[in-house]
Design an enzyme around this catalytic site. Sequence first.
Site, PDB file in Angstrom:
ATOM      1  N   ARG A  10       0.662  -1.090   0.156  1.00 23.00           N
ATOM      2  CA  ARG A  10       0.094  -0.113  -0.008  1.00 23.00           C
ATOM      3  C   ARG A  10       0.824   1.276  -0.134  1.00 23.00           C
ATOM      4  O   ARG A  10       2.098   0.891   0.138  1.00 23.00           O
ATOM      5  CB  ARG A  10      -0.957   0.132   1.252  1.00 23.00           C
ATOM      6  N   CYS A  49       2.929   8.565  -5.473  1.00 19.43           N
ATOM      7  CA  CYS A  49       3.703   9.787  -5.328  1.00 19.43           C
ATOM      8  C   CYS A  49       2.490  10.859  -5.244  1.00 19.43           C
ATOM      9  O   CYS A  49       1.796  11.134  -5.962  1.00 19.43           O
ATOM     10  CB  CYS A  49       4.434   9.969  -6.661  1.00 19.43           C
ATOM     11  N   ASN A  57      -5.302   7.190   4.191  1.00 21.62           N
ATOM     12  CA  ASN A  57      -4.996   6.378   5.629  1.00 21.62           C
ATOM     13  C   ASN A  57      -3.515   6.672   5.887  1.00 21.62           C
ATOM     14  O   ASN A  57      -2.651   6.549   5.051  1.00 21.62           O
ATOM     15  CB  ASN A  57      -5.055   4.864   5.410  1.00 21.62           C
ATOM     16  N   GLU A  58      -3.328   7.197   6.875  1.00 25.99           N
ATOM     17  CA  GLU A  58      -1.995   7.511   7.689  1.00 25.99           C
ATOM     18  C   GLU A  58      -1.007   7.939   6.601  1.00 25.99           C
ATOM     19  O   GLU A  58      -0.059   7.279   6.161  1.00 25.99           O
ATOM     20  CB  GLU A  58      -1.317   6.036   8.287  1.00 25.99           C
ATOM     21  N   GLU A 117      -7.496   4.218  15.634  1.00 28.01           N
ATOM     22  CA  GLU A 117      -7.103   3.105  15.588  1.00 28.01           C
ATOM     23  C   GLU A 117      -6.202   3.039  16.990  1.00 28.01           C
ATOM     24  O   GLU A 117      -5.270   3.399  17.282  1.00 28.01           O
ATOM     25  CB  GLU A 117      -5.940   2.553  14.522  1.00 28.01           C
ATOM     26  N   TRP A 149       3.938  -5.442  13.560  1.00 26.42           N
ATOM     27  CA  TRP A 149       4.970  -4.552  12.862  1.00 26.42           C
ATOM     28  C   TRP A 149       6.148  -4.486  13.652  1.00 26.42           C
ATOM     29  O   TRP A 149       7.182  -3.733  13.018  1.00 26.42           O
ATOM     30  CB  TRP A 149       4.350  -3.839  12.113  1.00 26.42           C
ATOM     31  N   GLU A 196      -1.499  -8.945   7.897  1.00 17.68           N
ATOM     32  CA  GLU A 196      -1.380  -8.588   9.127  1.00 17.68           C
ATOM     33  C   GLU A 196      -2.076  -9.846  10.168  1.00 17.68           C
ATOM     34  O   GLU A 196      -2.854  -9.477  11.051  1.00 17.68           O
ATOM     35  CB  GLU A 196      -2.331  -7.517   9.591  1.00 17.68           C
ATOM     36  N   GLN A 197      -1.857 -10.940   9.835  1.00 20.84           N
ATOM     37  CA  GLN A 197      -2.685 -12.248  10.422  1.00 20.84           C
ATOM     38  C   GLN A 197      -2.214 -12.406  11.766  1.00 20.84           C
ATOM     39  O   GLN A 197      -2.883 -12.752  12.608  1.00 20.84           O
ATOM     40  CB  GLN A 197      -2.334 -13.442   9.403  1.00 20.84           C
ATOM     41  N   HIS A 221      -1.818  -9.777  13.771  1.00 20.58           N
ATOM     42  CA  HIS A 221      -2.100  -8.566  14.477  1.00 20.58           C
ATOM     43  C   HIS A 221      -3.582  -8.801  15.061  1.00 20.58           C
ATOM     44  O   HIS A 221      -4.645  -9.146  14.392  1.00 20.58           O
ATOM     45  CB  HIS A 221      -2.189  -7.518  13.280  1.00 20.58           C
TER      46      HIS A 221
HETATM   47  C1  GAL Z   1      -1.851   1.181  10.774  1.00 23.04           C
HETATM   48  C2  GAL Z   1      -2.693   1.085   9.629  1.00 23.04           C
HETATM   49  C3  GAL Z   1      -3.680  -0.058   9.684  1.00 23.04           C
HETATM   50  C4  GAL Z   1      -3.149  -1.203  10.275  1.00 23.04           C
HETATM   51  C5  GAL Z   1      -2.360  -1.040  11.345  1.00 23.04           C
HETATM   52  C6  GAL Z   1      -1.959  -2.267  12.155  1.00 23.04           C
HETATM   53  O1  GAL Z   1      -0.819   1.769  10.925  1.00 23.04           O
HETATM   54  O2  GAL Z   1      -3.454   2.407   9.599  1.00 23.04           O
HETATM   55  O3  GAL Z   1      -4.447  -0.147   8.367  1.00 23.04           O
HETATM   56  O4  GAL Z   1      -2.272  -1.797   9.113  1.00 23.04           O
HETATM   57  O5  GAL Z   1      -1.523   0.039  11.473  1.00 23.04           O
HETATM   58  O6  GAL Z   1      -1.349  -1.865  13.486  1.00 23.04           O
END
Ligand code: GAL
Length: 673
Positions: free
Chosen positions: A103, A107, A141-142, A313, A321, A361-362, A364
């Site tokens: 993702r 640019c 997003n972010e 979030e 991560w 992100e399994q 997470h």
């Molecule tokens: C954020 C992101 C989410 C998800 C999350 C996982 O940075 O906005 O989409 O990836 O981290 O912690």
Amino acid sequence: MKLGVCYYPEHWPRSEWAEHASSMVEMGIKVVRIGEFAWSRLEPADGELSFQWLQDSIDCLGNAGLEVVLGTPTATPPKWLVDKTPDILAVDQWGQQRRFGSRRHYCFSSPGYRQECKRIVTLLAKQFGRHPSVVAWQTDNEYGCHDTIFSYSEAARLAFSQWCSRQYADIDQLNQRWGNVFWSMEYNDFADIELPVSTVTEANPAHTLAFWRFSSDQVASFNKLQTDILRELSPGRALVHNYMGNFTDFDHYKVAKDLDVATWDNYPLGFLDRDGNCDEDLQRWYRTGHPDSSAMHHDLYRGAGRGRWWVMEQQPGPVNWAAHNPSPLPGMVRLWGWEAFAHGAEVVSYFRWQQAPFAQEQLHSGLRLPDGRNDTAAGEVATLSKEIARLGANTSGQRIDDQSIDDPAATGQPPVAAVLSETKVAIMFDYVGNAMQDIANFSGATSTAYAHFAEVYSACRRCGVNIDIVPADAPLQQYALVLLPNMVVVNEQVLASLRNCAGHIILFPGSGSRSADFATPENLAPGLLKQLIDVTVTRSETLPAFAKPSATTDEHQYHVRGWRERIDSPIEPSGYFDDSWDDDSWGFHYRQKNIHYLNATLQPQDLDAFVRHRMVEAGVTVREAQQGLRYRESGQMVFAFNYGPDQAEVGKQDFLIGNSTLNPGELAIWHKP
Ligand code: GAL
């Protein structure tokens, strides 16, 4: 005070949607964010729109009584779009084009991508902008996640040279203001300007700073392109973006000007492990998060949102991560929620509803396991939801954690609000100044400028006081103490608001030391600030970690950490450094009326002492510091949070929640006597 959740209906069979919605309601969730990565499902091929599933999903959530925050999907341009307009891909600092497959590969400067974003946002806003359940929009997003603000593409180079030509009357002026005569870096034309990358040694800091400002402006204009459309086609809906923690690659205040609410994504354990904390801190707080990290960002984003902010979030369990991803201590999910509400959050929303059973992100966690059973956070969220409903409805002042109120939806007047006017201590945070300190490696003392800012914040918070973090243009009259850790550039406006502040002001090293083009002021540092305090910086040095010269004053023995300045001044300093090697002693800490010039960065415990002394002098009521115990006041209420690792005592109080002894992970709330 509402709870929310991030939800991906496109990840789950449609047959489960209704159960998801009703279980959310049962858990006390009120707000659901959806859609922010769904472009390939909304438009599977060029111009082939498929909006019905989203319509059905919003209807389903709405029918259950949930409010929807709809994300624009521009963080994830789909494959067909990348293939159609390859110039949308960003280029990294090694000249590699970023590839499709995760993702944020776009640019900000690609004109083609901007057109595509306008198109998809317009279509979505037309379709869903007036849906009664859509209460807000999240843009993208972010911004910047995965190091994506700076792109070294040809599109960026072109846009940068145009940006420069708008900033400077002609190329000679640019050459002169950047000091390009140094090392024959002069340009003959704006069109010739390069990006500050792959230079043999450091690029001209003026050039790097200009590129930083340009890149930051690109984010703001990219965001505005979306908010202009949404304002017109979706009236009355709050426009928000989800910022990140420990992230300063663009000026968040500028982006916030086009938004209604600042939101941010809070992963306390991920940040602790990822963002360079020392081993001791990691050990102390690996299951609770650093006791000041969440609070600092709450205060930062409350300032950016002009009082309105959410957590979009919130970490519910292990993330995937950081280098290590431990489980939170039981109780922390509830505590983090209360910490946010105590700072005035309108919404705390969890990432994510159900743990992903596929793709990146399994590992997470979510509020539920991939099979739909509740994970451990669910219970804490349900408790929190009952508690906030009870606190909102509670006018009697009785305890709320042992009453039984069955209806978690019961609400009253929320007593917790962003009570900015009560706060007596402000830290001015400047994104440009922060970038400049890093570009010039000014801070010397700690790994990054932001880490030093965080130390300043911690020193204040350990005094048990409320803190506002404010931008450079904020009025300062209400404050008894204002700290300026990164005001490298000071203009007449900042000078005027400092003049109008009757409180005490602490100028940190480097204050006023450069022009907006990274040049030394003619009258030397602190430049314009000399009008407030008669000091001149004649030398700056940075020291290795083992060198800790000290200065003993009437109040404390202070030790340098990294960066020290030598001052020429008629003012008698508070003390002298012990390592002066000539007759001309090296002074420490200069004060003229209410203005303090601190000419060294300090070891953390000494910074604590310095700040605490200034608080007391300024008449701010302080609390005794305890390792992991932190306070926050809101209206008539006092909140205490124990981040551990030891038990903490808060004394006998009129408790609404909790008791005088707090185990790690516990909190207490009481009425002010
Ligand atoms: C954020 C992101 C989410 C998800 C999350 C996982 O940075 O906005 O989409 O990836 O981290 O912690």
